[in-house]
Design a protein around this motif. Structure first.
Motif, short mmCIF file in Angstrom:
data_model
loop_
_atom_site.label_atom_id
_atom_site.label_comp_id
_atom_site.label_asym_id
_atom_site.label_seq_id
_atom_site.Cartn_x
_atom_site.Cartn_y
_atom_site.Cartn_z
N UNK A 9 -10.97 -10.81 -0.13
CA UNK A 9 -10.43 -9.99 0.98
C UNK A 9 -9.24 -9.17 0.50
N UNK A 10 -8.35 -9.79 -0.25
CA UNK A 10 -7.18 -9.07 -0.75
C UNK A 10 -7.57 -7.98 -1.72
N UNK A 11 -8.57 -8.23 -2.58
CA UNK A 11 -9.02 -7.21 -3.52
C UNK A 11 -9.57 -6.00 -2.78
N UNK A 12 -10.34 -6.25 -1.72
CA UNK A 12 -10.90 -5.14 -0.93
C UNK A 12 -9.81 -4.36 -0.21
N UNK A 13 -8.76 -5.06 0.18
CA UNK A 13 -7.66 -4.40 0.90
C UNK A 13 -6.78 -3.60 -0.05
N UNK A 14 -6.44 -4.17 -1.18
CA UNK A 14 -5.44 -3.57 -2.07
C UNK A 14 -5.97 -2.35 -2.80
N UNK A 15 -7.29 -2.20 -2.92
CA UNK A 15 -7.81 -1.04 -3.64
C UNK A 15 -7.57 0.26 -2.88
N UNK A 16 -7.24 0.15 -1.58
CA UNK A 16 -7.04 1.36 -0.76
C UNK A 16 -5.59 1.61 -0.40
N UNK A 17 -4.66 0.87 -1.03
CA UNK A 17 -3.23 1.08 -0.76
C UNK A 17 -2.59 1.68 -2.00
N UNK A 18 -1.42 2.33 -1.85
CA UNK A 18 -0.75 2.90 -3.02
C UNK A 18 -0.49 1.85 -4.10
N UNK A 19 -0.67 2.26 -5.35
CA UNK A 19 -0.55 1.32 -6.47
C UNK A 19 0.83 0.69 -6.56
N UNK A 20 1.87 1.46 -6.22
CA UNK A 20 3.23 0.93 -6.36
C UNK A 20 3.58 -0.10 -5.29
N UNK A 21 2.70 -0.28 -4.30
CA UNK A 21 2.96 -1.25 -3.23
C UNK A 21 1.99 -2.43 -3.27
N UNK A 22 1.09 -2.45 -4.21
CA UNK A 22 0.05 -3.48 -4.20
C UNK A 22 0.63 -4.88 -4.40
N UNK A 23 1.56 -5.05 -5.33
CA UNK A 23 2.14 -6.39 -5.55
C UNK A 23 2.87 -6.88 -4.31
N UNK A 24 3.63 -5.97 -3.69
CA UNK A 24 4.38 -6.34 -2.48
C UNK A 24 3.45 -6.74 -1.35
N UNK A 25 2.40 -5.92 -1.14
CA UNK A 25 1.47 -6.21 -0.06
C UNK A 25 0.66 -7.46 -0.35
N UNK A 26 0.30 -7.66 -1.63
CA UNK A 26 -0.45 -8.85 -2.01
C UNK A 26 0.33 -10.12 -1.67
N UNK A 27 1.60 -10.14 -2.04
CA UNK A 27 2.43 -11.31 -1.78
C UNK A 27 2.59 -11.55 -0.29
N UNK A 28 2.89 -10.46 0.46
CA UNK A 28 3.11 -10.58 1.90
C UNK A 28 1.85 -11.02 2.63
N UNK A 29 0.73 -10.39 2.29
CA UNK A 29 -0.50 -10.68 3.01
C UNK A 29 -1.04 -12.07 2.65
N UNK A 30 -0.92 -12.45 1.35
CA UNK A 30 -1.40 -13.77 0.94
C UNK A 30 -0.62 -14.87 1.65
N UNK A 31 0.71 -14.68 1.78
CA UNK A 31 1.53 -15.67 2.47
C UNK A 31 1.16 -15.75 3.94
N UNK A 32 0.91 -14.60 4.57
CA UNK A 32 0.54 -14.61 5.99
C UNK A 32 -0.79 -15.31 6.21
N UNK A 33 -1.76 -15.04 5.33
CA UNK A 33 -3.07 -15.68 5.46
C UNK A 33 -2.93 -17.20 5.29
N UNK A 34 -2.12 -17.62 4.29
CA UNK A 34 -1.94 -19.06 4.05
C UNK A 34 -1.29 -19.73 5.26
N UNK A 35 -0.30 -19.08 5.86
CA UNK A 35 0.36 -19.66 7.04
C UNK A 35 -0.63 -19.79 8.20
#
Length: 339
Positions: A9-35
């Protein structure tokens, strides 16, 4: 290494966001999904089912990525939609009909194929409407993507129309009528100076002798009709006076033209002689059809304007009858006879 649903799910999401924000969004979204998964497993749901439910709740990865990238997922959004709609209606309701009519008239005067001329006019009008719709939509979509402000005035209740002053005329109809009148006025000198038979000589359709008599009068009547259209738009609707002026202008145009057509004085004799089908009786058919069309349009326009004019309101304070009416004056001849 096992790939989980969350990783996919994260791979499908991150391919369509700006490259300079992918790490930030990955960390934020992964934590939200885990919670969210932890919250469901704490209620007794197994981990696999909880993970699937959470990802289904988050929805399409492309839509989630668009929200992170602040990217619009509509062609024309609500901020630009009404301006796009109003402009498109005005343009499509006027320009295609005008261009199609001009093309049809030109085709009809340069060839003997009347049906082909009508088809060319209709085809041109449809093509122009499609081109207008495409380019107007493309421009508005580009303006929205670039975030260009239209600088439109903010709506307020002060812009609400007065319900007591209902408008029966709109700007699009008024503009269309005026443009058609101007095109017809322009056609009169155009057909006089522009050849329509394919040779080098000038061959007007209308008898050139009419320029010293009736054509200036007809042009003046058409200009008066333009003034009438402007007055009708300013008055918001037909009024009794405007209906009367409309009757006068209609008759001032129809009567001379019908008389010229019925007396074979409207068409240029040299133009008629140039076409065999006109020379062999076709001009009489054209004249009769033209007379019928002019009469029908004139009657329809007069009746239509009269029906749209409001009836005069009743007098709210009628004059009461006089308690002691004056005696009817005796005619002078009777008084003289009495003497």
């Amino acid at each position: 290494m096992t790939t989980t649903l969350t990783d996919r799910y994260l791979a499908a999401t991150l391919r369509s966001v700006p490259a300079d924000r992918r790490d930030e969004i990955d960390t934020e979204l992964r934590a939200s999904i885990a919670d969210m998964i932890d919250g469901r497993t704490a209620d007794g749901v197994d981990a696999a089912t909880a993970e699937r439910d959470v990802l289904n709740e988050l929805g399409d990865p492309a839509q989630l990525a668009a929200s992170y990238a602040n990217r619009r997922l509509q062609l024309i959004g609500p901020e630009y939609y009404l301006a796009w709609q109003r402009l498109l209606i005005v343009l499509v309701s006027t320009i295609p009909a005008i261009v199609g009519t001009v093309v049809g008239v030109v085709q009809a005067t340069t060839s003997d194929n009347v049906g082909g001329a009508i088809g060319a006019g209709i085809s041109t009008a449809i093509n122009v409407a499609l081109q207008i719709a495409f380019w107007v939509t493309a421009v508005f979509a580009l303006l929205e993507r670039l975030g260009t402000s239209l600088n439109l005035p903010r709506w307020s209740v002060d812009r609400l129309p007065d319900s007591s002053a209902r408008r029966d005329t709109n700007l699009a109809d008024t503009c269309a009528s005026i443009v058609m009148l101007l095109l017809f006025i322009g056609f009169l000198p155009w057909q006089h100076f522009q050849t329509v038979v394919g040779d080098d000589g000038r061959l007007p359709i209308i008898d050139p002798a009419l320029w010293t008599s009736w054509l200036p009068v007809l042009i003046a009547v058409l200009l008066g009709t333009i003034v009438l259209e402007l007055a009708k738009y300013r008055a918001r609707r037909w009024t009794g006076r405007l209906v009367l002026v409309n009757v006068v202008l209609n008759l001032a145009y129809a009567v001379p033209v019908i008389w010229l057509l019925l007396t074979d004085r409207f068409f240029n004799p040299d133009f008629v002689a140039h076409f065999a089908w006109l020379r062999d009786g076709g001009v009489d058919t054209v004249s009769r059809i033209s007379v019928v069309v002019i009469v029908a349009i004139t009657i329809w326009d007069i009746i239509d304007s009269a029906l749209k004019a409001p009836a005069p309101p009743p007098n709210p304070h009628p004059t009461p009858p006089h308690p002691h009416p004056h005696p009817t004056p005796t005619p002078l001849i009777m008084r003289l006879a009495a003497v």
